[in-house]
Scaffold this motif. Structure first.
Motif, PDB file in Angstrom:
ATOM      1  N   PHE A  92      -6.384  -0.077  -9.068  1.00  0.00           N
ATOM      2  CA  PHE A  92      -6.879  -1.422  -8.757  1.00  0.00           C
ATOM      3  C   PHE A  92      -6.008  -2.074  -7.687  1.00  0.00           C
ATOM      4  N   MET A  93      -4.693  -2.022  -7.879  1.00  0.00           N
ATOM      5  CA  MET A  93      -3.794  -2.666  -6.927  1.00  0.00           C
ATOM      6  C   MET A  93      -3.842  -1.978  -5.562  1.00  0.00           C
ATOM      7  N   LEU A  94      -3.950  -0.663  -5.561  1.00  0.00           N
ATOM      8  CA  LEU A  94      -4.057   0.058  -4.292  1.00  0.00           C
ATOM      9  C   LEU A  94      -5.341  -0.340  -3.565  1.00  0.00           C
ATOM     10  N   GLY A  95      -6.429  -0.431  -4.323  1.00  0.00           N
ATOM     11  CA  GLY A  95      -7.686  -0.883  -3.730  1.00  0.00           C
ATOM     12  C   GLY A  95      -7.585  -2.292  -3.173  1.00  0.00           C
ATOM     13  N   MET A  96      -6.915  -3.176  -3.923  1.00  0.00           N
ATOM     14  CA  MET A  96      -6.819  -4.576  -3.489  1.00  0.00           C
ATOM     15  C   MET A  96      -5.963  -4.736  -2.244  1.00  0.00           C
ATOM     16  N   LEU A 118     -17.918  -5.902  -5.497  1.00  0.00           N
ATOM     17  CA  LEU A 118     -17.741  -6.601  -4.229  1.00  0.00           C
ATOM     18  C   LEU A 118     -17.508  -5.609  -3.089  1.00  0.00           C
ATOM     19  N   ALA A 119     -16.705  -4.584  -3.359  1.00  0.00           N
ATOM     20  CA  ALA A 119     -16.453  -3.554  -2.329  1.00  0.00           C
ATOM     21  C   ALA A 119     -17.736  -2.809  -1.985  1.00  0.00           C
ATOM     22  N   LEU A 120     -18.577  -2.560  -2.989  1.00  0.00           N
ATOM     23  CA  LEU A 120     -19.871  -1.924  -2.731  1.00  0.00           C
ATOM     24  C   LEU A 120     -20.724  -2.805  -1.821  1.00  0.00           C
ATOM     25  N   ALA A 121     -20.733  -4.098  -2.108  1.00  0.00           N
ATOM     26  CA  ALA A 121     -21.520  -5.026  -1.295  1.00  0.00           C
ATOM     27  C   ALA A 121     -21.007  -5.070   0.140  1.00  0.00           C
ATOM     28  N   GLN A 122     -19.682  -5.104   0.287  1.00  0.00           N
ATOM     29  CA  GLN A 122     -19.095  -5.170   1.626  1.00  0.00           C
ATOM     30  C   GLN A 122     -19.285  -3.867   2.390  1.00  0.00           C
ATOM     31  N   LYS A 127     -10.106  -3.549   4.721  1.00  0.00           N
ATOM     32  CA  LYS A 127     -10.478  -2.136   4.773  1.00  0.00           C
ATOM     33  C   LYS A 127     -11.258  -1.774   3.509  1.00  0.00           C
ATOM     34  N   SER A 128     -12.336  -2.532   3.270  1.00  0.00           N
ATOM     35  CA  SER A 128     -13.093  -2.374   2.021  1.00  0.00           C
ATOM     36  C   SER A 128     -13.646  -0.965   1.846  1.00  0.00           C
ATOM     37  N   ARG A 129     -14.025  -0.335   2.944  1.00  0.00           N
ATOM     38  CA  ARG A 129     -14.589   1.023   2.846  1.00  0.00           C
ATOM     39  C   ARG A 129     -13.557   2.000   2.290  1.00  0.00           C
ATOM     40  N   PHE A 130     -12.300   1.824   2.704  1.00  0.00           N
ATOM     41  CA  PHE A 130     -11.238   2.699   2.208  1.00  0.00           C
ATOM     42  C   PHE A 130     -10.824   2.312   0.787  1.00  0.00           C
ATOM     43  N   ALA A 131     -11.026   1.040   0.444  1.00  0.00           N
ATOM     44  CA  ALA A 131     -10.673   0.565  -0.898  1.00  0.00           C
ATOM     45  C   ALA A 131     -11.643   1.085  -1.954  1.00  0.00           C
ATOM     46  N   LEU A 132     -12.873   1.374  -1.536  1.00  0.00           N
ATOM     47  CA  LEU A 132     -13.955   1.683  -2.469  1.00  0.00           C
ATOM     48  C   LEU A 132     -13.624   2.778  -3.482  1.00  0.00           C
ATOM     49  N   PRO A 133     -13.115   3.957  -3.075  1.00  0.00           N
ATOM     50  CA  PRO A 133     -12.848   4.996  -4.080  1.00  0.00           C
ATOM     51  C   PRO A 133     -11.776   4.603  -5.091  1.00  0.00           C
ATOM     52  N   TYR A 134     -10.789   3.809  -4.649  1.00  0.00           N
ATOM     53  CA  TYR A 134      -9.732   3.373  -5.567  1.00  0.00           C
ATOM     54  C   TYR A 134     -10.267   2.359  -6.575  1.00  0.00           C
ATOM     55  N   LEU A 135     -11.081   1.429  -6.086  1.00  0.00           N
ATOM     56  CA  LEU A 135     -11.660   0.430  -6.992  1.00  0.00           C
ATOM     57  C   LEU A 135     -12.670   1.069  -7.938  1.00  0.00           C
ATOM     58  N   GLN A 136     -13.375   2.092  -7.456  1.00  0.00           N
ATOM     59  CA  GLN A 136     -14.290   2.822  -8.336  1.00  0.00           C
ATOM     60  C   GLN A 136     -13.510   3.496  -9.459  1.00  0.00           C
ATOM     61  N   ARG A 137     -12.381   4.122  -9.104  1.00  0.00           N
ATOM     62  CA  ARG A 137     -11.555   4.787 -10.119  1.00  0.00           C
ATOM     63  C   ARG A 137     -10.988   3.769 -11.103  1.00  0.00           C
ATOM     64  N   GLN A 146       0.831  -1.211   0.000  1.00  0.00           N
ATOM     65  CA  GLN A 146       0.000   0.000   0.000  1.00  0.00           C
ATOM     66  C   GLN A 146       0.865   1.261   0.000  1.00  0.00           C
ATOM     67  N   GLU A 147       1.891   1.278   0.830  1.00  0.00           N
ATOM     68  CA  GLU A 147       2.761   2.453   0.938  1.00  0.00           C
ATOM     69  C   GLU A 147       3.422   2.780  -0.395  1.00  0.00           C
ATOM     70  N   TYR A 148       3.891   1.743  -1.085  1.00  0.00           N
ATOM     71  CA  TYR A 148       4.580   1.994  -2.358  1.00  0.00           C
ATOM     72  C   TYR A 148       3.601   2.338  -3.482  1.00  0.00           C
ATOM     73  N   PHE A 149       2.426   1.738  -3.473  1.00  0.00           N
ATOM     74  CA  PHE A 149       1.425   2.128  -4.468  1.00  0.00           C
ATOM     75  C   PHE A 149       1.014   3.587  -4.262  1.00  0.00           C
ATOM     76  N   GLU A 150       0.877   3.993  -3.004  1.00  0.00           N
ATOM     77  CA  GLU A 150       0.536   5.393  -2.720  1.00  0.00           C
ATOM     78  C   GLU A 150       1.644   6.334  -3.198  1.00  0.00           C
ATOM     79  N   LYS A 151       2.895   5.910  -3.043  1.00  0.00           N
ATOM     80  CA  LYS A 151       4.010   6.721  -3.539  1.00  0.00           C
ATOM     81  C   LYS A 151       3.957   6.837  -5.060  1.00  0.00           C
ATOM     82  N   ALA A 152       3.607   5.741  -5.726  1.00  0.00           N
ATOM     83  CA  ALA A 152       3.511   5.758  -7.188  1.00  0.00           C
ATOM     84  C   ALA A 152       2.450   6.761  -7.646  1.00  0.00           C
TER      85      ALA A 152
END
Length: 225
Positions: free
Chosen positions: A106-110, A144-148, A117-127, A88-94
């Motif tokens: 996608f990878m940051l969301g995953m 799936l993140a929406l469902a969770q 932490k599906s709630r935090f993943a949601l905006p990244y997976l949406q993008r 996560q840290e390195y994807f955020e740096k990218a």
């Protein structure tokens, strides 16, 4: 075609020795170019040689601290080792360094999904879903993140979008079945559980869902007698 492009083509064709030779020559010709080290790191990552891949990515960052794809490579390296917080840290740096495509989101969301932490993943997976409209995995993971996140209506609509791309997607059918079961529409729930089982006969969750629906139908029959 230059050495770098040649190496990338070899990598795509899984000709790893040829790719390594081409990337080595590219680095020898221009040792100050971080791209050669990033590509060699990608090759090593593909071969699960994580320690050496890390060395090449870090060399690229040493040459250019803004090399976003080197940070992305390190993120993938840690993800492959199930070290999701580091990934996560390195994807955020990218992203911070300007990498903007569906794959990085996608990878940051995953990584966040893997940390529950599906709630935090949601905006990244949406993008990711917005940028990769034809990517079945991106569309499904967003649903799936929406469902969770208990956004059932939106999740069901997203699963229908998945089925437009791949009608034989057993997990999308299963999740639609769960959605219809949530709204007590047992007939549609049963249909989607049956579809999931037709596509994947050993789909345990769909099998359990089907049993639950049949129990509800039997109960309704008994109550009406």
């Amino acid at each position: 075609m230059g050495k770098m492009e040649t190496g990338i083509e070899y990598l795509k064709e899984h000709k790893f020795e040829e790719a390594a030779r081409a990337f080595t020559e590219a680095i020898d010709e221009d040792p100050s170019n971080p791209v050669g080290y990033i590509n060699f790191g990608n090759l090593l990552l593909h071969l699960n040689d994580f320690e050496r891949a890390k060395t090449f990515y870090e060399k690229a960052i040493e040459l250019d601290e803004h090399a976003s794809t080197a940070y992305y490579g390190l993120g993938n390296m840690y993800y492959e080792q199930d070290k999701f917080k580091e990934a996560q840290e390195y994807f955020e740096k990218a992203v911070h360094e300007g990498l903007e495509n569906g794959d990085i989101y996608f990878m940051l969301g995953m990584t966040l999904v893997q940390q529950e932490k599906s709630r935090f993943a949601l905006p990244y997976l949406q993008r990711a879903a917005e940028l990769n409209l034809q990517d079945v995995d991106a569309q499904f993971q967003y649903g799936l993140a929406l469902a969770q996140s208990q956004q059932i209506d939106l999740a069901m609509e997203q699963m229908k979008e998945v089925l437009k791309l791949e009608n034989e997607h057993s997990d999308a059918h299963y999740n639609l079945g769960v959605g219809y079961l949530y709204y007590a529409d047992v007939e549609k729930a049963l249909h989607h559980f049956n579809e999931a089982l037709r596509i994947q006969p050993d789909h345990v969750l769909a099998g359990n869902g089907k049993e639950k629906v049949q129990e509800m139908l039997n109960q309704n029959t008994n109550d009406n007698d």
